[in-house]
Design a protein around this motif. Structure first.
Motif, PDB file in Angstrom:
ATOM      1  N   MET A  28       5.207   3.330  -0.300  1.00 19.39           N
ATOM      2  CA  MET A  28       3.974   2.924  -0.970  1.00 19.39           C
ATOM      3  C   MET A  28       2.766   3.086  -0.049  1.00 19.39           C
ATOM      4  O   MET A  28       1.698   3.509  -0.478  1.00 19.39           O
ATOM      5  CB  MET A  28       4.087   1.469  -1.424  1.00 19.39           C
ATOM      6  N   TYR A  29       2.911   2.719   1.218  1.00 18.68           N
ATOM      7  CA  TYR A  29       1.865   2.910   2.215  1.00 18.68           C
ATOM      8  C   TYR A  29       2.454   3.698   3.380  1.00 18.68           C
ATOM      9  O   TYR A  29       3.571   3.427   3.817  1.00 18.68           O
ATOM     10  CB  TYR A  29       1.332   1.567   2.722  1.00 18.68           C
ATOM     11  N   ARG A  30       1.692   4.653   3.876  1.00 23.77           N
ATOM     12  CA  ARG A  30       2.180   5.456   5.003  1.00 23.77           C
ATOM     13  C   ARG A  30       2.346   4.622   6.263  1.00 23.77           C
ATOM     14  O   ARG A  30       3.262   4.823   7.039  1.00 23.77           O
ATOM     15  CB  ARG A  30       1.215   6.610   5.292  1.00 23.77           C
ATOM     16  N   SER A  31       1.442   3.655   6.457  1.00 25.10           N
ATOM     17  CA  SER A  31       1.446   2.867   7.695  1.00 25.10           C
ATOM     18  C   SER A  31       2.191   1.548   7.518  1.00 25.10           C
ATOM     19  O   SER A  31       2.110   0.909   6.469  1.00 25.10           O
ATOM     20  CB  SER A  31       0.009   2.578   8.124  1.00 25.10           C
ATOM     21  N   THR A  32       2.903   1.167   8.559  1.00 20.58           N
ATOM     22  CA  THR A  32       3.485  -0.178   8.611  1.00 20.58           C
ATOM     23  C   THR A  32       2.726  -1.060   9.603  1.00 20.58           C
ATOM     24  O   THR A  32       3.175  -2.147   9.949  1.00 20.58           O
ATOM     25  CB  THR A  32       4.966  -0.116   9.017  1.00 20.58           C
ATOM     26  N   ASP A  33       1.568  -0.577  10.063  1.00 25.40           N
ATOM     27  CA  ASP A  33       0.752  -1.336  11.010  1.00 25.40           C
ATOM     28  C   ASP A  33       0.142  -2.563  10.356  1.00 25.40           C
ATOM     29  O   ASP A  33      -0.022  -2.634   9.134  1.00 25.40           O
ATOM     30  CB  ASP A  33      -0.392  -0.469  11.554  1.00 25.40           C
ATOM     31  N   ASP A  84      -4.566   3.363   5.478  1.00 19.80           N
ATOM     32  CA  ASP A  84      -3.434   3.246   4.552  1.00 19.80           C
ATOM     33  C   ASP A  84      -2.517   2.083   4.932  1.00 19.80           C
ATOM     34  O   ASP A  84      -1.289   2.223   5.005  1.00 19.80           O
ATOM     35  CB  ASP A  84      -2.644   4.553   4.505  1.00 19.80           C
ATOM     36  N   VAL A  85      -3.137   0.931   5.173  1.00 20.75           N
ATOM     37  CA  VAL A  85      -2.408  -0.284   5.538  1.00 20.75           C
ATOM     38  C   VAL A  85      -2.185  -1.133   4.288  1.00 20.75           C
ATOM     39  O   VAL A  85      -3.087  -1.284   3.452  1.00 20.75           O
ATOM     40  CB  VAL A  85      -3.194  -1.087   6.597  1.00 20.75           C
ATOM     41  N   ASN A  86      -1.006  -1.697   4.170  1.00 17.29           N
ATOM     42  CA  ASN A  86      -0.687  -2.623   3.091  1.00 17.29           C
ATOM     43  C   ASN A  86      -1.648  -3.816   3.149  1.00 17.29           C
ATOM     44  O   ASN A  86      -1.786  -4.431   4.210  1.00 17.29           O
ATOM     45  CB  ASN A  86       0.759  -3.103   3.273  1.00 17.29           C
ATOM     46  N   PRO A  87      -2.323  -4.184   2.049  1.00 21.19           N
ATOM     47  CA  PRO A  87      -3.227  -5.345   2.084  1.00 21.19           C
ATOM     48  C   PRO A  87      -2.538  -6.617   2.562  1.00 21.19           C
ATOM     49  O   PRO A  87      -3.180  -7.480   3.171  1.00 21.19           O
ATOM     50  CB  PRO A  87      -3.680  -5.482   0.626  1.00 21.19           C
ATOM     51  N   ALA A  88      -1.243  -6.743   2.322  1.00 21.02           N
ATOM     52  CA  ALA A  88      -0.507  -7.929   2.757  1.00 21.02           C
ATOM     53  C   ALA A  88      -0.364  -7.997   4.268  1.00 21.02           C
ATOM     54  O   ALA A  88      -0.017  -9.045   4.814  1.00 21.02           O
ATOM     55  CB  ALA A  88       0.882  -7.943   2.119  1.00 21.02           C
ATOM     56  N   ARG A  89      -0.663  -6.887   4.953  1.00 16.94           N
ATOM     57  CA  ARG A  89      -0.586  -6.846   6.410  1.00 16.94           C
ATOM     58  C   ARG A  89      -1.968  -6.739   7.040  1.00 16.94           C
ATOM     59  O   ARG A  89      -2.106  -6.362   8.206  1.00 16.94           O
ATOM     60  CB  ARG A  89       0.284  -5.661   6.852  1.00 16.94           C
ATOM     61  N   ALA A  90      -3.002  -7.083   6.252  1.00 18.22           N
ATOM     62  CA  ALA A  90      -4.384  -6.928   6.713  1.00 18.22           C
ATOM     63  C   ALA A  90      -5.106  -8.271   6.758  1.00 18.22           C
ATOM     64  O   ALA A  90      -4.873  -9.145   5.921  1.00 18.22           O
ATOM     65  CB  ALA A  90      -5.134  -5.963   5.796  1.00 18.22           C
ATOM     66  N   PHE A  91      -6.012  -8.411   7.737  1.00 20.38           N
ATOM     67  CA  PHE A  91      -6.753  -9.653   7.960  1.00 20.38           C
ATOM     68  C   PHE A  91      -8.226  -9.322   8.241  1.00 20.38           C
ATOM     69  O   PHE A  91      -8.534  -8.291   8.835  1.00 20.38           O
ATOM     70  CB  PHE A  91      -6.191 -10.415   9.165  1.00 20.38           C
TER      71      PHE A  91
END
Length: 228
Positions: free
Chosen positions: A1-6, A159-166
């Motif tokens: 779904m997202y290229r990045s896992t960062d 391309d970061v998952n919104p759930a992993r963003a702050f």
């Protein structure tokens, strides 16, 4: 779904990382103007933050009316930022550690009133042994512009998952922009808006508000599984 896992973390500068109140106080004092104490400063609307509160307003207004005085005040504030302004305790270490942490993309989306904000903030952070060129992104906004578009654009570009963003900030507008962008907000109450204003006036939950830089740093580190 997202290229990045960062993970992604977006910082505001003034009032979150940078002790803007102290810098503004120094600049105003240089011109014989008084902005009052931090508690009263936090209660004012944006206009009053830069020309003083009700108690100081008549004297400051008379001095502040002319374009020449406004320019001189801005010149002084820019010089203070470049040569004297400080990051809050622990913030330099936090930013350096985030830059060095694998799997974390870190940068700033910030409003700044000084001349040449890129140069000004570069010099300020360099005095704390931080090269802002090592950040993943840096966006400077005029005071009236909202952050929502930038929050979305940065997250989508990386391309970061919104759930992993702050997103971190010190004003209710930062909180609203983070929620609207679908990312988690970290809000502090030691900057431009007080704890009472953030909670009572804007209904921001206690759980996302840090009362001091130490607590804020620990919350960020815990969220990203970094050493405390």
């Amino acid at each position: 779904m997202y290229r990045s896992t960062d993970h992604l973390i977006i910082f505001d500068a003034d009032g979150t990382l940078v002790d803007a109140f102290a810098a503004i106080d120094i600049a105003f004092a240089h011109h014989g103007m008084d902005i009052g104490d931090l508690e009263r400063f936090q209660k004012r609307r944006n206009l009053f933050k830069y020309i003083g509160g009700i108690k100081e307003f008549p004297r400051n207004l008379a001095r502040h009316m002319g374009k020449r005085v406004r320019k001189e005040l801005l010149d002084t504030l820019t010089e203070v930022y470049q040569t004297e302004a400080l990051l809050y305790l622990g913030m330099a270490e936090l930013i350096r550690d985030l830059i060095d942490t694998p799997g974390v993309r870190v940068g700033m989306v910030t409003r700044n009133v000084c001349h040449e904000p890129k140069t000004t903030l570069s010099r300020l952070f360099a005095r704390h042994d931080i090269d802002i060129g090592q950040l993943d992104f840096m966006h400077y906004l005029p005071l009236h512009e909202e952050k929502l578009h930038y929050f979305k654009a940065v997250r989508e570009q990386l391309d970061v998952n919104p759930a992993r963003a702050f997103a971190c900030g010190d004003e209710h507008r930062d909180y609203a922009a983070a929620l609207a962008a679908g990312i988690h907000p970290f809000i502090v109450s030691y900057g431009f808006e007080s704890h009472a204003r953030l909670t009572h006036k804007f209904g921001i939950p206690e759980e996302v508000i840090s009362p001091d830089p130490g607590t804020f740093s620990k919350r960020v580190r815990h969220a990203l599984a970094m050493p405390l």
